[in-house]
Scaffold this active site. Structure first.
Site, mmCIF file in Angstrom:
data_model
loop_
_atom_site.group_PDB
_atom_site.id
_atom_site.type_symbol
_atom_site.label_atom_id
_atom_site.label_comp_id
_atom_site.label_asym_id
_atom_site.label_seq_id
_atom_site.Cartn_x
_atom_site.Cartn_y
_atom_site.Cartn_z
ATOM 1 N N GLY A 224 40.086 42.737 30.646
ATOM 2 C CA GLY A 224 39.678 41.964 29.667
ATOM 3 C C GLY A 224 39.558 42.875 28.518
ATOM 4 C CB SER A 225 40.808 46.127 27.172
ATOM 5 O OG SER A 225 42.179 45.805 26.758
ATOM 6 C CB SER A 226 43.146 41.901 24.371
ATOM 7 O OG SER A 226 43.273 40.737 25.415
ATOM 8 C CB ALA A 227 38.758 38.782 25.761
ATOM 9 C CB ALA A 228 36.161 43.442 25.650
ATOM 10 C CG ASP B 197 40.228 38.101 30.206
ATOM 11 O OD1 ASP B 197 40.073 37.767 31.528
ATOM 12 O OD2 ASP B 197 41.448 38.894 30.224
ATOM 13 N N GLY C 71 43.648 44.547 33.494
ATOM 14 C CA GLY C 71 42.880 43.466 34.218
ATOM 15 C C GLY C 71 41.508 43.545 33.920
HETATM 16 O O1 PMV Z 1 44.842 40.396 35.216
HETATM 17 P P1 PMV Z 1 43.877 39.824 34.376
HETATM 18 O O2 PMV Z 1 42.678 40.083 34.396
HETATM 19 O O3 PMV Z 1 44.524 39.137 33.155
HETATM 20 O O4 PMV Z 1 43.709 38.541 35.429
HETATM 21 C C1 PMV Z 1 45.012 37.654 35.791
HETATM 22 C C2 PMV Z 1 44.418 36.532 36.717
HETATM 23 C C3 PMV Z 1 45.708 35.690 37.279
HETATM 24 O O5 PMV Z 1 44.943 34.774 38.120
HETATM 25 C C4 PMV Z 1 46.501 36.580 38.221
HETATM 26 C C5 PMV Z 1 46.278 35.075 36.175
HETATM 27 C C6 PMV Z 1 45.547 33.823 35.490
HETATM 28 O O6 PMV Z 1 46.026 33.418 34.361
HETATM 29 O O7 PMV Z 1 44.509 33.468 36.207
#
Ligand code: PMV
Length: 315
Positions: A104-108, A149, A102
Site C-alpha cells: 500500500g505504499s502509494s496510498a500511504a 489500501d 502489495g
Molecule cells: O497487491 P495489492 O496489495 O495491491 O493487492 C491486490 C489484491 C488483489 O485481490 C489481488 C486485487 C484487488 O483489487 O483486490
C-alpha cells in the site's frame, strides 16, 4: 506540542492476511494495518516555489515526473480544498514502505502527505475527507481501487471486507507474531488478476471457480481464528491459501522459496500477500524468538527486507 512552523503526517503499510484475488470475485478478505513500516511527511514554509523531496524525486512540485502523478494530484487536490494553491511549501516524504510490493505504499504516501498539509494549515481533517482525497490519487495509481489500501494505511484497526459491502472493523485477539519478507521484486497485481480472469472464462473455469470459493471459505474461517486466538489454525489456513494461490498461478519461484523457508524454520503457516508474482510473503509464529529466527532465514534465502510484528499490540 505542535511545532508552529511545520506540519506533520504519518501513515502505515497494509498487509492482506487472507482473501487476495478471491476478493475480486466477491469473496471476503482480511487486511491489517502494518505499523512496522511507516511513511512520514513534514511540511514547512518556503520562500519561493513549492519543492518536494521523496525517495524517487527531489525538485519543484510542478516538474514532478509522470510516475509520481498520483502524489502530485494528492497535493493539488488538498491545497485546493485548503484554498492555499499558491502557498510555497517544502514537502519532505520519508517512506519505509517499498513501492509495488502489495504493502500500500502509494496510498500511504498520499495519506501522510494529506495529513501533513492539513496539519500545517491547522485545519481539521476528517477520516471521510482523507479517504475521498486519497481515492482520487489511488484512481491514478491503480485505476479501480477498492478503497482497501486508503483505509488500511490510515487506520489502526484490521478490517473484514467483501466487495460492495461496508468495511467491518475486526477485533484482533491473537497471541502471535507476523514476519513479512520482501522478495525484492515488484509485484504484478494487474497481470495476476488478469490471468485468473482468463482462466475463469477460458482454460480452466471449473477448477478456478472451485479454488476461488475455497479461498473465500478460508477467509471466513480465518476471521474466526483471528478473533478467537487460534494462531495454529490461522497459520495452517495461511499455508492452505498459499497452496491455492500457487495453483491459480499467482505465486513466483521467489515467493515459494521464502514461504518454504519460513515453514522449514518453524512458521506455523506462510503465504504470499497481495497481488503476487513478486512482492511480499508473510509468515505466522507464536513468539518473538521464533519470528527473529524466521526473519534471519528469509534474509539468508534472498529476502531483501524483513519486518517482525507483534500482533498482540492491539491493532
Ligand atoms: O497487491 P495489492 O496489495 O495491491 O493487492 C491486490 C489484491 C488483489 O485481490 C489481488 C486485487 C484487488 O483489487 O483486490
Amino acid at each position: 506540542m505542535k511545532n508552529e512552523t511545520q506540519g506533520v503526517g504519518e501513515s502505515n503499510a497494509k498487509i492482506i492476511l487472507l482473501g487476495e484475488h478471491s476478493v475480486v470475485y466477491n469473496q471476503p478478505s482480511i487486511a491489517i494495518p502494518f505499523p512496522a513500516a511507516k511513511v512520514s511527511t513534514v511540511v514547512k514554509e518556503t520562500s519561493d516555489q513549492t519543492v518536494i523531496s521523496c525517495e524517487f524525486y527531489q525538485g519543484l512540485l510542478e516538474d514532478m515526473p509522470e510516475l509520481l502523478e498520483s502524489l502530485k494530484e494528492t497535493i493539488r487536490v488538498t491545497l485546493k480544498q485548503l484554498n492555499k494553491e499558491n502557498h510555497p511549501l517544502d514537502i519532505r516524504i520519508e517512506s519505509q514502505i517499498p513501492a509495488e510490493r502489495g504493502m500500500g505504499s502509494s496510498a500511504a504516501v498520499s495519506v501522510a502527505t494529506t495529513r501533513a498539509l492539513f496539519d500545517f494549515f491547522n485545519t481539521v481533517l476528517t477520516q471521510e475527507n482523507l479517504l475521498s482525497i486519497v481515492d482520487i490519487s489511488e484512481k491514478i495509481a491503480h485505476g479501480n481501487p477498492s478503497g482497501l489500501d486508503a483505509l488500511m494505511t490510515s487506520s489502526s484497526s484490521p478490517y473484514y471486507y467483501t466487495k460492495g459491502q461496508p468495511f467491518e472493523a475486526l477485533k484482533l485477539n491473537l497471541d502471535a507474531f507476523l514476519v513479512v519478507g520482501d522478495t525484492g521484486k515488484t509485484g504484478q497485481t494487474k497481470e495476476a488478476v488478469t490471468s485468473i480472469s482468463k482462466k475463469l472464462t477460458k482454460t480452466d473455469s471449473v477448477n478456478t471457480k472451485k479454488r476461488i470459493d475455497q479461498l473465500g471459505e478460508l477467509a471466513k474461517k480465518g476471521r474466526y481464528f483471528l478473533e478467537n486466538n487460534e494462531a495454529t489454525k490461522l497459520g495452517l489456513t495461511m499455508s492452505n491459501v498459499h497452496q491455492l494461490l500457487s495453483e491459480l498461478g499467482v505465486s513466483s519461484p521467489e515467493l515459494n522459496q521464502l514461504v518454504e523457508t519460513a515453514e522449514k524454520n518453524g512458521a506455523i503457516g506462510a503465504k504470499l500477500t497481495g497481488g503476487g508474482r513478486g512482492g511480499c510473503m508473510i509468515a505466522l509464529t507464536h513468539d518473538r524468538i521464533g519470528a527473529e529466527k524466521i526473519a534471519q532465514a528469509l534474509t539468508d534465502n534472498g529476502a531483501k527486507t524483513t519486518w517482525v510484528y507483534d500482533m498482540r499490540r492491539g491493532i
